[in-house]
Design a protein around this motif. Structure first.
Motif, mmCIF file in Angstrom:
data_model
loop_
_atom_site.group_PDB
_atom_site.id
_atom_site.type_symbol
_atom_site.label_atom_id
_atom_site.label_comp_id
_atom_site.label_asym_id
_atom_site.label_seq_id
_atom_site.Cartn_x
_atom_site.Cartn_y
_atom_site.Cartn_z
ATOM 1 N N ASP A 15 -3.976 -13.763 -2.117
ATOM 2 C CA ASP A 15 -2.557 -13.456 -2.311
ATOM 3 C C ASP A 15 -2.352 -12.609 -3.564
ATOM 4 O O ASP A 15 -1.485 -11.729 -3.595
ATOM 5 C CB ASP A 15 -1.741 -14.746 -2.407
ATOM 6 N N LEU A 16 -3.144 -12.890 -4.615
ATOM 7 C CA LEU A 16 -3.043 -12.083 -5.835
ATOM 8 C C LEU A 16 -3.446 -10.639 -5.558
ATOM 9 O O LEU A 16 -2.796 -9.697 -6.042
ATOM 10 C CB LEU A 16 -3.917 -12.668 -6.940
ATOM 11 N N VAL A 17 -4.507 -10.470 -4.795
ATOM 12 C CA VAL A 17 -4.939 -9.120 -4.447
ATOM 13 C C VAL A 17 -3.854 -8.421 -3.626
ATOM 14 O O VAL A 17 -3.542 -7.241 -3.852
ATOM 15 C CB VAL A 17 -6.264 -9.163 -3.663
ATOM 16 N N ALA A 18 -3.256 -9.170 -2.682
ATOM 17 C CA ALA A 18 -2.183 -8.598 -1.858
ATOM 18 C C ALA A 18 -0.978 -8.244 -2.719
ATOM 19 O O ALA A 18 -0.320 -7.213 -2.501
ATOM 20 C CB ALA A 18 -1.790 -9.586 -0.764
ATOM 21 N N ASP A 19 -0.673 -9.082 -3.723
ATOM 22 C CA ASP A 19 0.432 -8.787 -4.643
ATOM 23 C C ASP A 19 0.195 -7.449 -5.339
ATOM 24 O O ASP A 19 1.101 -6.615 -5.450
ATOM 25 C CB ASP A 19 0.542 -9.885 -5.714
ATOM 26 N N ALA A 20 -1.035 -7.279 -5.842
ATOM 27 C CA ALA A 20 -1.372 -6.060 -6.566
ATOM 28 C C ALA A 20 -1.255 -4.837 -5.664
ATOM 29 O O ALA A 20 -0.698 -3.805 -6.060
ATOM 30 C CB ALA A 20 -2.789 -6.162 -7.136
ATOM 31 N N HIS A 21 -1.753 -4.938 -4.452
ATOM 32 C CA HIS A 21 -1.688 -3.805 -3.523
ATOM 33 C C HIS A 21 -0.239 -3.473 -3.181
ATOM 34 O O HIS A 21 0.146 -2.292 -3.129
ATOM 35 C CB HIS A 21 -2.468 -4.141 -2.256
ATOM 36 N N ALA A 22 0.574 -4.523 -2.968
ATOM 37 C CA ALA A 22 1.979 -4.293 -2.629
ATOM 38 C C ALA A 22 2.730 -3.647 -3.790
ATOM 39 O O ALA A 22 3.710 -2.923 -3.584
ATOM 40 C CB ALA A 22 2.638 -5.617 -2.246
ATOM 41 N N ALA A 23 2.272 -3.923 -5.024
ATOM 42 C CA ALA A 23 2.924 -3.358 -6.209
ATOM 43 C C ALA A 23 2.426 -1.949 -6.524
ATOM 44 O O ALA A 23 2.884 -1.334 -7.487
ATOM 45 C CB ALA A 23 2.700 -4.267 -7.410
ATOM 46 N N GLY A 24 1.484 -1.460 -5.713
ATOM 47 C CA GLY A 24 1.015 -0.096 -5.921
ATOM 48 C C GLY A 24 -0.273 0.024 -6.694
ATOM 49 O O GLY A 24 -0.558 1.074 -7.290
ATOM 50 N N TYR A 25 -1.105 -1.036 -6.694
ATOM 51 C CA TYR A 25 -2.383 -1.011 -7.413
ATOM 52 C C TYR A 25 -3.512 -1.330 -6.437
ATOM 53 O O TYR A 25 -4.042 -2.455 -6.412
ATOM 54 C CB TYR A 25 -2.352 -2.015 -8.568
ATOM 55 N N PRO A 26 -3.916 -0.368 -5.627
ATOM 56 C CA PRO A 26 -4.909 -0.615 -4.574
ATOM 57 C C PRO A 26 -6.324 -0.872 -5.084
ATOM 58 O O PRO A 26 -7.186 -1.288 -4.315
ATOM 59 C CB PRO A 26 -4.853 0.676 -3.747
ATOM 60 N N ASP A 27 -6.577 -0.622 -6.380
ATOM 61 C CA ASP A 27 -7.928 -0.817 -6.895
ATOM 62 C C ASP A 27 -8.208 -2.265 -7.288
ATOM 63 O O ASP A 27 -9.336 -2.600 -7.666
ATOM 64 C CB ASP A 27 -8.170 0.098 -8.103
ATOM 65 N N MET A 28 -7.209 -3.137 -7.214
ATOM 66 C CA MET A 28 -7.426 -4.539 -7.561
ATOM 67 C C MET A 28 -8.197 -5.235 -6.438
ATOM 68 O O MET A 28 -7.859 -5.109 -5.260
ATOM 69 C CB MET A 28 -6.086 -5.240 -7.793
ATOM 70 N N THR A 29 -9.260 -5.954 -6.817
ATOM 71 C CA THR A 29 -10.124 -6.634 -5.858
ATOM 72 C C THR A 29 -10.331 -8.086 -6.280
ATOM 73 O O THR A 29 -9.983 -8.475 -7.411
ATOM 74 C CB THR A 29 -11.494 -5.943 -5.778
ATOM 75 N N VAL A 30 -10.920 -8.858 -5.392
ATOM 76 C CA VAL A 30 -11.244 -10.253 -5.713
ATOM 77 C C VAL A 30 -12.198 -10.302 -6.900
ATOM 78 O O VAL A 30 -12.040 -11.131 -7.808
ATOM 79 C CB VAL A 30 -11.873 -10.949 -4.483
ATOM 80 N N ARG A 31 -13.172 -9.417 -6.923
ATOM 81 C CA ARG A 31 -14.134 -9.391 -8.029
ATOM 82 C C ARG A 31 -13.433 -9.111 -9.358
ATOM 83 O O ARG A 31 -13.759 -9.731 -10.374
ATOM 84 C CB ARG A 31 -15.185 -8.319 -7.762
ATOM 85 N N ARG A 32 -12.472 -8.205 -9.359
ATOM 86 C CA ARG A 32 -11.757 -7.891 -10.595
ATOM 87 C C ARG A 32 -10.878 -9.062 -11.033
ATOM 88 O O ARG A 32 -10.731 -9.328 -12.235
ATOM 89 C CB ARG A 32 -10.912 -6.635 -10.407
ATOM 90 N N ILE A 33 -10.305 -9.766 -10.082
ATOM 91 C CA ILE A 33 -9.523 -10.965 -10.425
ATOM 92 C C ILE A 33 -10.415 -11.960 -11.158
ATOM 93 O O ILE A 33 -10.027 -12.529 -12.191
ATOM 94 C CB ILE A 33 -8.929 -11.621 -9.165
#
Length: 290
Positions: A15-33
């Motif tokens: 959900d955090l990754v989906a939040d980031a993508h929805a906010a316009g940050y497609p480079d956020m991944t599970v590994r980066r979290i």
């Protein structure tokens, strides 16, 4: 645009990754979290268990919102170490957003090691110079001031000889001979109740040096951080009650007592905590000796 208000409840890491993508940050991944959790930018998720098997670990709604704030602030900083001041500031000022375990990891990230800890010490020296340096101080005196304080902040011990050199360096930028030598006057900045003098600045530098050393030695534990936060909140309450009178008495320095903007609180959180830790450690050392 997906915003802070868009988050309605807790969620798993996906959900955090989906939040980031929805906010316009497609480079956020599970590994980066996971990397941000290790650095204290985000907190560890809460494990959920059930009778058979287990559910995915859950991040609070507050942490999901913090991620969006971090992503926005990331555009304004060069390194993740600087971004660590966001959770630090939230931990210092407000309850219920950032737990101490997260703040402790964020603190270590902000201070860093090697080149990063040198940057922290140099930034602190530069900030102090801007605050206390006289406009007629020479460039040589300014460079010496920054060099000495950076070395102390990066682990160099403050010996008797070193303290004398520090005293000369501080005096050269605060009270340049071209202005103060003939008059015999002593410069004091700020309100009459608590003016910043040469000796005050020496104490400030010593506090920063001690706090950085304790952190780099791995001894800035949760209890020490919580004690510093308690002192910060108590002193802040006293300061806010007196700020109006202090600003009136400060005259041309009244701007120093303006309420800081939220961005300033984020930008200053690291140095604030560094000074708090150092002053507390000095006070505790004096009590022990006494």
């Amino acid at each position: 645009m997906y915003t802070w208000e868009s988050v309605s409840g807790p969620g798993a890491i996906d959900d955090l990754v989906a939040d980031a993508h929805a906010a316009g940050y497609p480079d956020m991944t599970v590994r980066r979290i996971h990397d941000w959790i290790a650095k204290g930018l985000l907190d560890q998720p809460r494990l959920r268990t059930r009778r058979r098997g287990s559910d995915k670990a859950e991040h609070s709604a507050t942490q999901r919102r913090l991620l969006l704030l971090l992503l926005d602030k990331r555009q304004q900083v060069q390194h993740l170490s600087s971004l660590a001041q966001v959770p630090l500031a939230m931990w210092l000022w407000w309850d219920g957003y950032v737990p101490t375990r997260q703040a402790q990891r964020a603190w270590v990230t902000w201070v860093g090691r090697g080149r990063r800890s040198q940057e922290v010490a140099r930034e602190g020296a530069g900030g102090l110079l801007e605050q206390v340096g006289h406009q007629l101080a020479t460039e040589t005196a300014r460079a010496r001031f920054v060099r000495i304080i950076t070395e102390l902040g990066n682990g160099k011990a403050l010996t008797v000889r070193g303290r004398a050199e520090l005293l000369d360096a501080v005096r050269d930028v605060m009270e340049p001979e071209s202005v103060f030598a003939a008059s015999g006057l002593v410069r004091a900045l700020g309100p009459a109740q608590a003016p910043m003098t040469v000796e005050t600045v020496i104490g400030y530098v010593e506090a920063l040096s001690i706090a950085l050393g304790r952190t780099l030695d791995g001894k800035a534990d949760a209890a020490l951080l919580e004690r510093a936060r308690a002192i910060h909140r108590a002193s802040t309450a006293d300061y806010l009650a007196q700020r109006g009178d202090l600003a009136t008495e400060a005259g041309q320095f009244a701007h120093l007592f303006r309420e800081p903007a939220l961005q300033q609180q984020f930008d200053q959180a690291g140095r604030q905590l560094l000074l708090l830790l150092g002053m507390h450690l000095i006070h505790r050392r004096i009590e022990t000796r006494g």
